[in-house]
Write an enzyme that holds these catalytic residues in place. Structure first.
Site, PDB file in Angstrom:
ATOM      1  N   TRP A 100     -16.998 -26.998  65.158  1.00 16.69           N
ATOM      2  CA  TRP A 100     -18.185 -27.156  64.317  1.00 16.69           C
ATOM      3  C   TRP A 100     -17.756 -27.769  62.997  1.00 16.69           C
ATOM      4  O   TRP A 100     -16.610 -27.658  62.582  1.00 16.69           O
ATOM      5  CB  TRP A 100     -18.944 -25.853  64.184  1.00 16.69           C
ATOM      6  CG  TRP A 100     -18.458 -24.889  63.162  1.00 16.69           C
ATOM      7  CD1 TRP A 100     -17.329 -24.130  63.253  1.00 16.69           C
ATOM      8  CD2 TRP A 100     -19.079 -24.571  61.930  1.00 16.69           C
ATOM      9  NE1 TRP A 100     -17.214 -23.353  62.144  1.00 16.69           N
ATOM     10  CE2 TRP A 100     -18.278 -23.596  61.308  1.00 16.69           C
ATOM     11  CE3 TRP A 100     -20.234 -24.997  61.292  1.00 16.69           C
ATOM     12  CZ2 TRP A 100     -18.591 -23.047  60.079  1.00 16.69           C
ATOM     13  CZ3 TRP A 100     -20.556 -24.454  60.059  1.00 16.69           C
ATOM     14  CH2 TRP A 100     -19.740 -23.483  59.470  1.00 16.69           C
ATOM     15  N   ASP A 119     -10.647 -24.532  65.846  1.00 15.20           N
ATOM     16  CA  ASP A 119      -9.938 -23.284  66.114  1.00 15.20           C
ATOM     17  C   ASP A 119      -8.657 -23.570  66.883  1.00 15.20           C
ATOM     18  O   ASP A 119      -8.575 -24.547  67.630  1.00 15.20           O
ATOM     19  CB  ASP A 119     -10.825 -22.356  66.969  1.00 15.20           C
ATOM     20  CG  ASP A 119     -11.947 -21.740  66.150  1.00 15.20           C
ATOM     21  OD1 ASP A 119     -11.845 -21.765  64.908  1.00 15.20           O
ATOM     22  OD2 ASP A 119     -12.915 -21.240  66.753  1.00 15.20           O
TER      23      ASP A 119
END
Lengths: 176, 152
Positions: A100, A119
């Site tokens: 994101w 991540d």
């Protein structure tokens, strides 16, 4: 003598006649050094691509501290404290290719930058430097702007380890 | 001569109208905003250069093929990532045009007609339900056409 024995005898004689011990050590050394250099090559750094205008000259703060400007929307453990950095994953983890994206304001130059919160995935939670700032975080129904999504779902392993905050360019500020 | 001047004036007037519609942004500002919107609303899944990954379809050097049929052209607006993006019609049209030009590569048709805000606004009113199946049907047609073109 079986065919097998003959074959190996011939091969062994050939090696001893043509090769030398030093030659073998040299080859082994070259292989070891060569293999050691492979991780240094610029491969598998997809998320590092197309980094535009990194604000390195106008950067301030501690990347291991949660109040560092790039972390304005982080919700997780800072890779900087987990053996990686704010823009790279710790060894042994994989950077999720889907992520994101939000913006953070750099207090030094007062400009907004686009940040990709990739991540790092593949080993259990890092557990160090938990940081939860959530600026611009949206509910799950706007999933592309939610940091509660496990973005490791896009990686080989969906186990979350830590979060990076990679600057991918300048934000566009609508002229007033 | 006066005809040419008249034509030139007309083009200028059109350009001026278009600029004012785009909230007085210059052409380069419109492009920068479109690139920013790609980063904010598309890049997270479609990857920086549109090459996609795993279940995210490839756009790089491919997405322009969808423009070769009306259903394909409509699909690129109706697909939820476009239709539901938090962008107004004008900015959605601009980011789609930016994708076509900067990511579509060789797949972009030579007679490419940019999306307009009006077209995008109209298509967004007709959402797709079976998105994956719909896309698959379009891709089958695209692949058949590409095969035919290659055999020529």
């Amino acid at each position: 003598m079986s065919l097998f024995d003959k074959f190996f005898e011939r091969s062994a004689r050939k090696v001893s006649q043509k090769g030398s011990r030093r030659g073998f050590i040299r080859g082994l050394g070259a292989t070891l050094v060569g293999a050691g250099a492979i991780p240094l090559l610029p491969v598998a750094r997809a998320a590092d691509g197309q980094q535009a205008k990194l604000p390195q000259d106008a950067d301030a703060g501690d990347p291991a501290a949660c109040d560092y400007w790039r972390y304005c929307a982080v919700d997780g453990f800072l890779c900087e404290c987990c053996g990686g950095s704010y823009n790279s994953c710790p060894p042994g983890t994989e950077m999720s290719p889907i992520t994101w994206i939000g913006t953070c304001r750099n207090p030094v130059d007062g400009r907004n930058y686009v940040i990709s919160y990739n991540d790092c995935c593949g080993t259990t939670q890092c557990g160090s430097c938990l940081c939860q700032r959530d600026q611009g975080d949206r509910p799950l129904y706007r999933s592309d702007k939610s940091n509660d999504v496990n973005w490791c779902l896009g990686a080989t392993s969906s186990v979350y380890h830590c979060s990076t905050a990679i600057v991918v360019g300048l934000a566009f500020d609508q002229p007033q | 001569m006066s005809k040419a001047l008249g034509l030139f004036g007309g083009v200028l007037l059109l350009a001026a109208t278009w600029c004012s519609a785009a909230q007085s942004l210059s052409e380069s500002e419109v492009e920068r905003r479109a690139e920013f919107n790609y980063k904010m609303f598309c890049r997270g899944c479609h990857s920086p250069d549109g090459s996609g990954r795993n279940s995210v379809p490839v756009m790089k050097n491919y997405v322009g093929h969808f423009l070769k049929s009306q259903a394909g052209r409509d699909y690129l607006v109706q697909v939820p990532g476009s239709a539901n993006a938090a962008l107004d019609n004008e900015q959605l049209a601009q980011v789609l045009n930016w994708i076509m030009i900067n990511i579509g590569g060789a797949s972009l048709p030579k007679n490419f007609v940019p999306y307009s805000a009006e077209e995008v606004g109209r298509l967004r009113q007709n959402p797709l339900f079976e998105v994956v199946e719909h896309r698959q049907r379009l891709v089958v047609k695209i692949e058949a056409q590409l095969k035919k073109d290659n055999n020529k």
